[in-house]
Design a protein around this motif. Structure first.
Motif, PDB file in Angstrom:
ATOM      1  N   UNK A   1       0.840  -1.177   0.000  1.00 37.44           N
ATOM      2  CA  UNK A   1       0.000   0.000   0.000  1.00 37.44           C
ATOM      3  C   UNK A   1       0.884   1.239   0.000  1.00 37.44           C
ATOM      4  N   UNK A   2       0.654   2.145  -0.936  1.00 42.19           N
ATOM      5  CA  UNK A   2       1.398   3.387  -0.921  1.00 42.19           C
ATOM      6  C   UNK A   2       0.428   4.558  -0.919  1.00 42.19           C
ATOM      7  N   UNK A   3       0.656   5.447  -0.024  1.00 36.95           N
ATOM      8  CA  UNK A   3      -0.215   6.608   0.111  1.00 36.95           C
ATOM      9  C   UNK A   3      -0.168   7.477  -1.138  1.00 36.95           C
ATOM     10  N   UNK A   4       1.020   7.633  -1.728  1.00 36.51           N
ATOM     11  CA  UNK A   4       1.145   8.445  -2.945  1.00 36.51           C
ATOM     12  C   UNK A   4       0.289   7.876  -4.073  1.00 36.51           C
ATOM     13  N   UNK A   5       0.282   6.562  -4.211  1.00 28.56           N
ATOM     14  CA  UNK A   5      -0.531   5.918  -5.250  1.00 28.56           C
ATOM     15  C   UNK A   5      -2.027   6.131  -4.967  1.00 28.56           C
ATOM     16  N   UNK A   6      -2.414   6.042  -3.692  1.00 25.51           N
ATOM     17  CA  UNK A   6      -3.821   6.260  -3.332  1.00 25.51           C
ATOM     18  C   UNK A   6      -4.252   7.697  -3.637  1.00 25.51           C
ATOM     19  N   UNK A   7      -3.392   8.659  -3.301  1.00 25.48           N
ATOM     20  CA  UNK A   7      -3.706  10.062  -3.605  1.00 25.48           C
ATOM     21  C   UNK A   7      -3.834  10.275  -5.110  1.00 25.48           C
ATOM     22  N   UNK A   8      -2.948   9.660  -5.877  1.00 18.54           N
ATOM     23  CA  UNK A   8      -3.006   9.790  -7.338  1.00 18.54           C
ATOM     24  C   UNK A   8      -4.313   9.206  -7.882  1.00 18.54           C
ATOM     25  N   UNK A   9      -4.744   8.094  -7.335  1.00 23.61           N
ATOM     26  CA  UNK A   9      -6.009   7.486  -7.767  1.00 23.61           C
ATOM     27  C   UNK A   9      -7.181   8.409  -7.449  1.00 23.61           C
ATOM     28  N   UNK A  10      -7.199   8.963  -6.253  1.00 21.69           N
ATOM     29  CA  UNK A  10      -8.282   9.882  -5.869  1.00 21.69           C
ATOM     30  C   UNK A  10      -8.290  11.094  -6.785  1.00 21.69           C
ATOM     31  N   UNK A  11      -7.113  11.651  -7.071  1.00 26.97           N
ATOM     32  CA  UNK A  11      -7.031  12.804  -7.970  1.00 26.97           C
ATOM     33  C   UNK A  11      -7.518  12.460  -9.376  1.00 26.97           C
ATOM     34  N   UNK A  12      -7.154  11.275  -9.868  1.00 29.59           N
ATOM     35  CA  UNK A  12      -7.628  10.828 -11.178  1.00 29.59           C
ATOM     36  C   UNK A  12      -9.147  10.718 -11.207  1.00 29.59           C
ATOM     37  N   UNK A  13      -9.722  10.128 -10.152  1.00 26.46           N
ATOM     38  CA  UNK A  13     -11.178   9.977 -10.101  1.00 26.46           C
ATOM     39  C   UNK A  13     -11.881  11.329 -10.038  1.00 26.46           C
ATOM     40  N   UNK A  14     -11.290  12.265  -9.324  1.00 29.97           N
ATOM     41  CA  UNK A  14     -11.901  13.598  -9.213  1.00 29.97           C
ATOM     42  C   UNK A  14     -11.939  14.315 -10.557  1.00 29.97           C
ATOM     43  N   UNK A  15     -10.979  14.015 -11.427  1.00 28.43           N
ATOM     44  CA  UNK A  15     -10.921  14.711 -12.716  1.00 28.43           C
ATOM     45  C   UNK A  15     -11.648  13.966 -13.834  1.00 28.43           C
TER      46      UNK A  15
END
Length: 145
Positions: A1-15
């Protein structure tokens, strides 16, 4: 689990735009007005006496809390929103819109932020004592019920 990867996924979904119909995506599934992503999934617990399950549950809660701290720095304090009553209302026959109905089936509560006209929910899903935990997020324009 990587927090950076999770943040990137959330940002992708938001856009991402919301689709016109339900379907699977590279990180979960989407429907009209929402995306749900499975950020991380544990192993199952078919052969477990309960000890490993408790450790993994604590790990997933800690991962959610660490990610929530970073999202709080972006958008402020979240609401902690219980989905128990949403689940109960759905079981009683009330029509609950997704993603809230889908989340309420396995996520007891979510940390919830509102940013740029969309809701961002973060929680830990667990369907049953033998099944895996999942760190999940939802991005939606649909207000919580």
């Amino acid at each position: 689990m990587t927090t950076a990867r999770h943040l990137a996924t959330i940002d992708r979904l938001r856009s991402r735009p919301f689709p016109g119909e339900f379907g699977r995506t590279d990180v979960g599934y989407s429907g009209v007005g929402y995306h749900i992503a499975e950020l991380a999934t544990s192993e199952d617990f078919w052969e477990d006496d309960g000890t490993r399950r408790e450790i993994v549950e604590d790990q997933y809660d800690a991962e959610r809390d660490a990610l929530a701290m970073l999202l709080t720095a972006r958008w402020g304090e979240p609401q902690v929103f219980s989905l128990w009553s949403v689940f109960d209302r759905g079981m009683a026959g009330e029509e609950i819109p997704d993603p809230w109905d889908a989340l309420s089936q396995s996520v007891p509560d979510v940390h919830l932020w509102r940013a740029d006209g969309r809701w961002i929910a973060l929680g830990v899903s667990h369907w049953d004592k033998e099944l895996p935990f999942q760190l999940v997020t939802a991005v939606t324009e649909i207000d919580p019920p």
